[in-house]
Design an enzyme around this catalytic site. Structure first.
Site, short mmCIF file in Angstrom:
data_model
loop_
_atom_site.label_atom_id
_atom_site.label_comp_id
_atom_site.label_asym_id
_atom_site.label_seq_id
_atom_site.Cartn_x
_atom_site.Cartn_y
_atom_site.Cartn_z
N TYR A 287 0.83 -1.20 0.00
CA TYR A 287 0.00 0.00 0.00
C TYR A 287 0.87 1.25 0.00
O TYR A 287 0.56 2.24 -0.66
CB TYR A 287 -0.94 0.00 1.22
CG TYR A 287 -1.98 -1.08 1.12
CD1 TYR A 287 -3.19 -0.84 0.48
CD2 TYR A 287 -1.76 -2.34 1.66
CE1 TYR A 287 -4.15 -1.83 0.38
CE2 TYR A 287 -2.72 -3.34 1.57
CZ TYR A 287 -3.91 -3.08 0.92
OH TYR A 287 -4.85 -4.07 0.81
N GLU B 117 -0.31 -16.56 -10.61
CA GLU B 117 0.71 -15.72 -11.24
C GLU B 117 2.12 -16.06 -10.78
O GLU B 117 3.09 -15.52 -11.31
CB GLU B 117 0.42 -14.25 -10.93
CG GLU B 117 -0.86 -13.74 -11.58
CD GLU B 117 -1.09 -12.25 -11.36
OE1 GLU B 117 -0.20 -11.57 -10.79
OE2 GLU B 117 -2.15 -11.76 -11.77
N ASN C 283 -12.00 -0.52 -6.35
CA ASN C 283 -11.65 -0.90 -7.72
C ASN C 283 -12.78 -1.74 -8.32
O ASN C 283 -13.05 -2.84 -7.84
CB ASN C 283 -10.34 -1.70 -7.71
CG ASN C 283 -10.00 -2.30 -9.05
OD1 ASN C 283 -10.46 -1.86 -10.09
ND2 ASN C 283 -9.17 -3.33 -9.02
N CYS D 233 -5.64 -5.36 -8.34
CA CYS D 233 -5.57 -5.00 -6.92
C CYS D 233 -5.19 -6.19 -6.05
O CYS D 233 -4.73 -6.02 -4.91
CB CYS D 233 -6.88 -4.37 -6.46
SG CYS D 233 -8.33 -5.38 -6.74
N HIS D 234 -5.31 -7.41 -6.58
CA HIS D 234 -4.91 -8.59 -5.82
C HIS D 234 -3.40 -8.64 -5.58
O HIS D 234 -2.94 -9.36 -4.71
CB HIS D 234 -5.37 -9.88 -6.52
CG HIS D 234 -4.84 -10.05 -7.91
ND1 HIS D 234 -5.44 -9.46 -9.01
CD2 HIS D 234 -3.76 -10.73 -8.38
CE1 HIS D 234 -4.74 -9.78 -10.09
NE2 HIS D 234 -3.72 -10.54 -9.73
#
Length: 167
Positions: A103, A161, A126, A134-135
């Site tokens: 953040y 990912e 979002n 945003c993950h």
């Protein structure tokens, strides 16, 4: 007119919502990607029209992402949100596939280094889960923190990912 469709995914049925657009591929500008039960997620409204074909391009990109064949998205989106939210969301879009960030890093990138709570709120607002990643935002210590789609979905997306903790 507001259009919608659903797309099956490993994290649940995604609800895609968009506005008709003469310039967008397939004729729709994406406004929302949400998961069932998501905080502040879209819900189909009376007067909306289901149009699977209009979302063909974004659906194909989402399928390619989940198949491991794509690492990003190239879709027209509607520019909703405050100026601050759009700065935060632009910072999110710059976080590379397979990585995480904090953040604090997003706050600095958005030009508001002391505004972590406001950044957290903007990230939570979002409307484009997965497409706007945003993950990939985690706590300063690398811990998984809130995700509008739920922490299990966030864990799945990061594992998919091969994301490494921020640091």
């Amino acid at each position: 007119m507001t259009l919608y469709t659903t797309v099956d995914s490993p994290v649940g049925a995604l609800l895609l919502v968009g506005e008709e657009s003469a310039t967008a591929a397939g004729g729709v500008a994406l406004a929302s990607v949400s998961l069932p039960g998501q905080k502040r997620g879209a819900v189909v409204q009376e007067g909306w029209r289901r149009d699977d074909a209009a979302f063909g391009e974004v659906s194909a990109q989402l399928r390619a992402y989940f198949a491991g064949e794509a690492t990003g998205f190239d879709v027209e989106c509607t520019p909703r949100g405050t100026d601050f939210q759009r700065r935060v969301w632009a910072a999110l879009e710059a976080v590379p596939y397979g990585t995480t960030t904090t953040y604090t890093t997003i706050a600095v990138a958005a030009g508001s280094p002391g505004a972590m709570r406001a950044v957290g709120a903007a990230i939570g607002a979002n409307p484009l889960l997965i497409v706007r990643p945003c993950h990939r935002v985690v706590g300063a210590d690398g811990s998984l923190t809130g995700y509008a789609g739920g922490l299990p979905a966030k864990q799945h997306l990061l594992a998919h990912e091969g994301a490494r903790p921020a640091g």
